[in-house]
Design an enzyme around this catalytic site. Sequence first.
Site, PDB file in Angstrom:
ATOM      1  N   ASP A 171      26.201  34.201  48.870  1.00 40.55           N
ATOM      2  CA  ASP A 171      27.247  34.367  47.865  1.00 40.55           C
ATOM      3  C   ASP A 171      27.662  35.826  47.755  1.00 40.55           C
ATOM      4  O   ASP A 171      26.961  36.640  47.153  1.00 40.55           O
ATOM      5  CB  ASP A 171      26.753  33.855  46.505  1.00 40.55           C
ATOM      6  CG  ASP A 171      27.819  33.973  45.426  1.00 40.55           C
ATOM      7  OD1 ASP A 171      29.013  34.090  45.780  1.00 40.55           O
ATOM      8  OD2 ASP A 171      27.454  33.932  44.239  1.00 40.55           O
ATOM      9  N   LYS A 210      30.965  40.848  44.580  1.00 41.80           N
ATOM     10  CA  LYS A 210      29.832  41.371  43.833  1.00 41.80           C
ATOM     11  C   LYS A 210      29.599  42.835  44.185  1.00 41.80           C
ATOM     12  O   LYS A 210      29.951  43.275  45.276  1.00 41.80           O
ATOM     13  CB  LYS A 210      28.561  40.583  44.190  1.00 41.80           C
ATOM     14  CG  LYS A 210      28.525  39.144  43.736  1.00 41.80           C
ATOM     15  CD  LYS A 210      27.247  38.477  44.216  1.00 41.80           C
ATOM     16  CE  LYS A 210      27.171  37.032  43.779  1.00 41.80           C
ATOM     17  NZ  LYS A 210      26.965  36.877  42.330  1.00 41.80           N
ATOM     18  N   ASP A 257      33.618  34.289  41.810  1.00 43.28           N
ATOM     19  CA  ASP A 257      32.161  34.415  41.792  1.00 43.28           C
ATOM     20  C   ASP A 257      31.515  33.367  40.892  1.00 43.28           C
ATOM     21  O   ASP A 257      30.298  33.287  40.812  1.00 43.28           O
ATOM     22  CB  ASP A 257      31.758  35.819  41.346  1.00 43.28           C
ATOM     23  CG  ASP A 257      30.295  36.122  41.628  1.00 43.28           C
ATOM     24  OD1 ASP A 257      29.723  35.476  42.531  1.00 43.28           O
ATOM     25  OD2 ASP A 257      29.715  37.001  40.962  1.00 43.28           O
ATOM     26  N   ARG A 273      29.557  26.248  40.078  1.00 48.36           N
ATOM     27  CA  ARG A 273      30.029  25.116  39.264  1.00 48.36           C
ATOM     28  C   ARG A 273      31.141  24.346  39.970  1.00 48.36           C
ATOM     29  O   ARG A 273      31.334  23.156  39.703  1.00 48.36           O
ATOM     30  CB  ARG A 273      30.477  25.628  37.892  1.00 48.36           C
ATOM     31  CG  ARG A 273      31.674  26.561  37.917  1.00 48.36           C
ATOM     32  CD  ARG A 273      31.767  27.429  36.674  1.00 48.36           C
ATOM     33  NE  ARG A 273      30.740  28.460  36.648  1.00 48.36           N
ATOM     34  CZ  ARG A 273      30.570  29.314  35.652  1.00 48.36           C
ATOM     35  NH1 ARG A 273      31.367  29.270  34.602  1.00 48.36           N
ATOM     36  NH2 ARG A 273      29.620  30.218  35.693  1.00 48.36           N
TER      37      ARG A 273
END
Length: 498
Positions: A272, A279, A349, A353
């Site tokens: 991720d 990030k 990011d 979900r």
Amino acid sequence: MEFIIKSGSPEKQRSSCVVVGVFESRKLSLAADLLNRASNQHLMEVIRRGDMEGKAGSTLMLYNVPGVVCERVLLVGLGKEKEFREREYCSAIRTAIKALNETGAIDAILFLTEIAVRKRGVMWNMRQAALVVQDTCYRFDEFKSKRSEVRRSLRKLTFIIERRSKFSDAEEAVRQGSAIAAGVTLAKNLGNLPSNVCNPTYLAERARKMAEESGIGCRILEREELIEEGMGALLAVAQGSHQPPKLVVLSWEGGNEGEKPVVLIGKGITFDTGGISLKPPAEMDEMKYDMCGAASVIGAMHAAAEMKLPLNIIGIIPATENMPGGSATRPGDIVTSLSGQTIEILNTDAEGRLILCDALSYAERFDPELVIDIATLTGACVIALGHVASGLLANNETLARELIAAGDEACDRAWQLPLWEDYQESLKSPFADMSNVGGRPAGTITAACFLSRFARKFDWAHLDIAGTAWKSGADKGATGRPVPLLVHYLLKRADGQQ
């Protein structure tokens, strides 16, 4: 590690080492007291000299103890007797195994397993001992050119039970503990793999291999099938990566035909970056652990199959990378999920979900008894609960209570947060049915509120394991949580079915 179960007196045991406990204030455990008597107070003389105070985490190895036939006696500090609970028991076992592995002992007899733990019985003691022993011996050095030189000569471990009438219960509990340990090890190994190895394709194939070895059914949906299904949210996350997304569906049919299954859904983001909402670079290497929810589902199903639980269990793993690139999803994009609900993606990011919501909708076709999703979902959960408890939110209070109880029993705790309707307001979007984030306040709760919109047709619980799935620092690595919690929950359900 070979496990043996027996009963007997410690001074008569022929072994490389006998392990007994000492509480603070010079209080000996039953086995330690028997050794002390057989040795004409030798143990108490050592304790009076101050060599062992009984503090938790302390050990003392004794050689040539008079009156006993074993080569060594290992004293393990148990802490205060009034405070000796599940955590202290597991810690004592772990301390003993670490000390034993630093000796030349090839076998040992563990009398710690007969020490009473409040509100727990023989089966709990044995199950936890088997799990903790194997977890303590875990090493991951697959990618080192020179394997770490850790002295591990211990090959056989005997667990002592006080009453022979409990032998069959103890044997079954050790079998269960070993199965849970195997599931934890599998989850750890997957989590610890680098993302250039453990990509979505590797994760799917590893799940398939586990399924074939365990008698579990496995189906893997490829990108074309995901498009046909209409999984727009999952595909939106995947579109910035060169790695193709997968949806893995595992099925253990241990229950009666037609019996509604328990469905486990695990977030499988194999790396991720945050996507376009990139990030910061610090500790981004730890984002290889963003598939630990998927790993825990694979591990839990492996354990369930090894124990042949009389349940029907479905495991669903949406797997992809979340990468930036020319084709990546942008903040402000709107996608249509499998449920038909539209989502404005304000932050790429918040991708976990998005893949979970399509998996939740996919779970409907199995007419589930209940659904549990497991995900390293929010940094907010780490702020709220640290690295001790997983976050738990649910639309069914009975399910929530049962999961909390399973976590307590497994020493893999969870803590419930509210899922009140008031929090849903933050997900409003002027352009779509909802946005994928609700701002910084109550981030763990609003993430679960988002997922709850796709779980209205069944009883559902969400485990946020962002703070518990891995450790940073010197002991960096995957923890295998919440495999113990999940398997203890399944065990309780299985007991109710029998």
